[in-house]
Design an enzyme around this catalytic site. Structure first.
Site, mmCIF file in Angstrom:
data_model
loop_
_atom_site.group_PDB
_atom_site.id
_atom_site.type_symbol
_atom_site.label_atom_id
_atom_site.label_comp_id
_atom_site.label_asym_id
_atom_site.label_seq_id
_atom_site.Cartn_x
_atom_site.Cartn_y
_atom_site.Cartn_z
ATOM 1 C CG ASP A 16 -2.071 0.972 1.094
ATOM 2 O OD1 ASP A 16 -2.373 1.395 -0.043
ATOM 3 O OD2 ASP A 16 -2.668 1.326 2.137
ATOM 4 C CG HIS A 33 -0.589 2.104 -9.217
ATOM 5 N ND1 HIS A 33 -0.759 1.840 -7.885
ATOM 6 C CD2 HIS A 33 -1.705 2.787 -9.608
ATOM 7 C CE1 HIS A 33 -1.938 2.333 -7.487
ATOM 8 N NE2 HIS A 33 -2.519 2.921 -8.517
ATOM 9 C CG LEU A 127 9.389 -16.953 -3.785
ATOM 10 C CD1 LEU A 127 9.486 -17.018 -2.266
ATOM 11 C CD2 LEU A 127 9.661 -15.522 -4.267
HETATM 12 C C1 IPE Z 1 -5.408 -2.752 -0.219
HETATM 13 O O1 IPE Z 1 -5.054 -1.423 -0.398
HETATM 14 C C2 IPE Z 1 -5.362 -3.485 -1.504
HETATM 15 C C3 IPE Z 1 -4.033 -3.611 -2.125
HETATM 16 C C4 IPE Z 1 -2.883 -3.261 -1.622
HETATM 17 C C5 IPE Z 1 -4.045 -4.201 -3.422
HETATM 18 P P1 IPE Z 1 -6.143 -0.271 -0.468
HETATM 19 O O2 IPE Z 1 -5.392 0.999 -0.517
HETATM 20 O O3 IPE Z 1 -7.102 -0.521 -1.553
HETATM 21 O O4 IPE Z 1 -6.871 -0.451 0.928
HETATM 22 P P2 IPE Z 1 -7.915 0.500 1.674
HETATM 23 O O5 IPE Z 1 -9.092 0.631 0.774
HETATM 24 O O6 IPE Z 1 -7.242 1.807 1.927
HETATM 25 O O7 IPE Z 1 -8.216 -0.218 2.952
HETATM 26 C C1 IPE Z 2 -1.663 0.236 -3.344
HETATM 27 O O1 IPE Z 2 -1.432 1.593 -3.351
HETATM 28 C C2 IPE Z 2 -1.913 -0.309 -4.717
HETATM 29 C C3 IPE Z 2 -3.317 -0.692 -4.974
HETATM 30 C C4 IPE Z 2 -4.264 -0.687 -4.100
HETATM 31 C C5 IPE Z 2 -3.642 -1.091 -6.318
HETATM 32 P P1 IPE Z 2 -2.618 2.651 -3.310
HETATM 33 O O2 IPE Z 2 -2.995 2.976 -4.724
HETATM 34 O O3 IPE Z 2 -3.713 2.207 -2.452
HETATM 35 O O4 IPE Z 2 -1.879 3.897 -2.675
HETATM 36 P P2 IPE Z 2 -2.495 4.942 -1.648
HETATM 37 O O5 IPE Z 2 -3.014 4.153 -0.472
HETATM 38 O O6 IPE Z 2 -3.566 5.685 -2.357
HETATM 39 O O7 IPE Z 2 -1.322 5.793 -1.289
HETATM 40 MG MG MG Z 3 -4.122 2.446 -0.456
#
Ligand code: IPE
Ligand code: IPE
Ligand code: MG
Length: 244
Positions: A16, A33, A127
């Site tokens: 995240d 990303h 792995l």
């Molecule tokens: C969780 O991250 C999903 C992934 C890392 C793929 P999100 O950023 O979507 O989670 P929430 O919605 O903040 O809990």
């Molecule tokens: C995690 O990073 C990747 C996915 C959920 C696809 P985020 O896109 O949720 O990044 P933040 O939480 O907005 O910083």
């Molecule tokens: Mg996020």
């Protein structure tokens, strides 16, 4: 590579913070990303080096379909690109790659590449790498329950045979040990519908590092935290000591 003592067999990661990483640099979210792919490469390499046997990465959740269309489409494009670029290398390094999630939701081009990558690496014994795309813990448990209910309705199993093992055998991570350690980057301390069943006894480690910045040092910190835990599974500390 054989594991050092106290190395988790299975590590699960909620990657995240990509969006915030990009925002801090005044970049569009999709570049966060993109930058996150480098951190994936690093954790795959380090996991293999440390002797972690299973690594399961949360790349796109059931709930992430609710993001703006443009972001979802950029992410799907990035998965295609990452597969094109990385699979041969993963294969050379003996990595076995699998995808877990509602794959019928994915576009045909990505689906084809996933199937090809899985077939190419299926026999690899290094792995074991699971990438969760269009995955949700509730989706996973729901699928398992539907399959078991169908088998019970057919008379193939009795309802009193639907126990923990029977449920686990129908889940996406069927046949794999449960994650020992869950890492979540990006500062939030929640599960966000990741492996709800399988994380029952995982040690939880959270850090503020945004995913694209996650490096070997952060991973070391998580592994050190894990190495210091006493895993009691409901027993007392004295019982655990007596058994070791
Ligand atoms: C969780 O991250 C999903 C992934 C890392 C793929 P999100 O950023 O979507 O989670 P929430 O919605 O903040 O809990
Ligand atoms: C995690 O990073 C990747 C996915 C959920 C696809 P985020 O896109 O949720 O990044 P933040 O939480 O907005 O910083
Ligand atoms: Mg996020």
């Amino acid at each position: 590579m054989t594991a050092e003592p106290n190395i988790p067999v299975h590590v699960a990661v909620i990657m995240d913070g990509n969006g915030r990483w990009a925002r801090k640099r005044a970049m569009p979210r999709h570049l966060g990303h993109r930058s996150g792919v480098g951190a994936v490469r690093k954790i795959v390499e380090t996991s293999a080096k440390k002797g972690v046997k299973y690594l399961t990465l949360f790349a796109f959740s059931s709930e992430n379909w609710n993001r703006p269309r443009e972001e979802v489409s950029k992410l799907m494009g990035l998965f295609v690109e990452a597969l094109q670029r990385e699979v041969d290398d993963l294969h050379r390094n003996e990595v076995c790659l699998r995808f877990i999630g509602a794959r019928e939701m994915l576009q045909p081009k990505l689906l084809k590449m996933i199937a090809a990558a899985e077939a190419q690496t299926a026999a690899n014994t290094g792995l074991q790498l699971q990438v969760a795309v269009a995955y949700g813990g509730r989706w996973d448990i729901g699928c398992a329950v539907r399959r078991l209910a169908a088998r019970a309705a057919q008379g193939e199993i009795r309802t009193d045979e639907i126990n923990d093992d029977a449920i686990a055998a129908e889940l996406a991570l069927s046949g794999m040990p449960d994650p020992d350690l869950l890492i979540r980057t990006g500062g939030e301390q929640r599960i966000s519908n990741f492996l709800l069943w399988n994380l029952a006894y995982a040690e939880l480690w959270f850090c503020d590092t945004l995913w694209p910045d996650f490096d070997e040092q952060d991973f070391e910190r998580a592994l050190n935290f894990y190495a210091e835990r006493e895993r009691r599974y409901g027993h007392t500390g004295d019982q655990v000591e007596a058994a070791s």
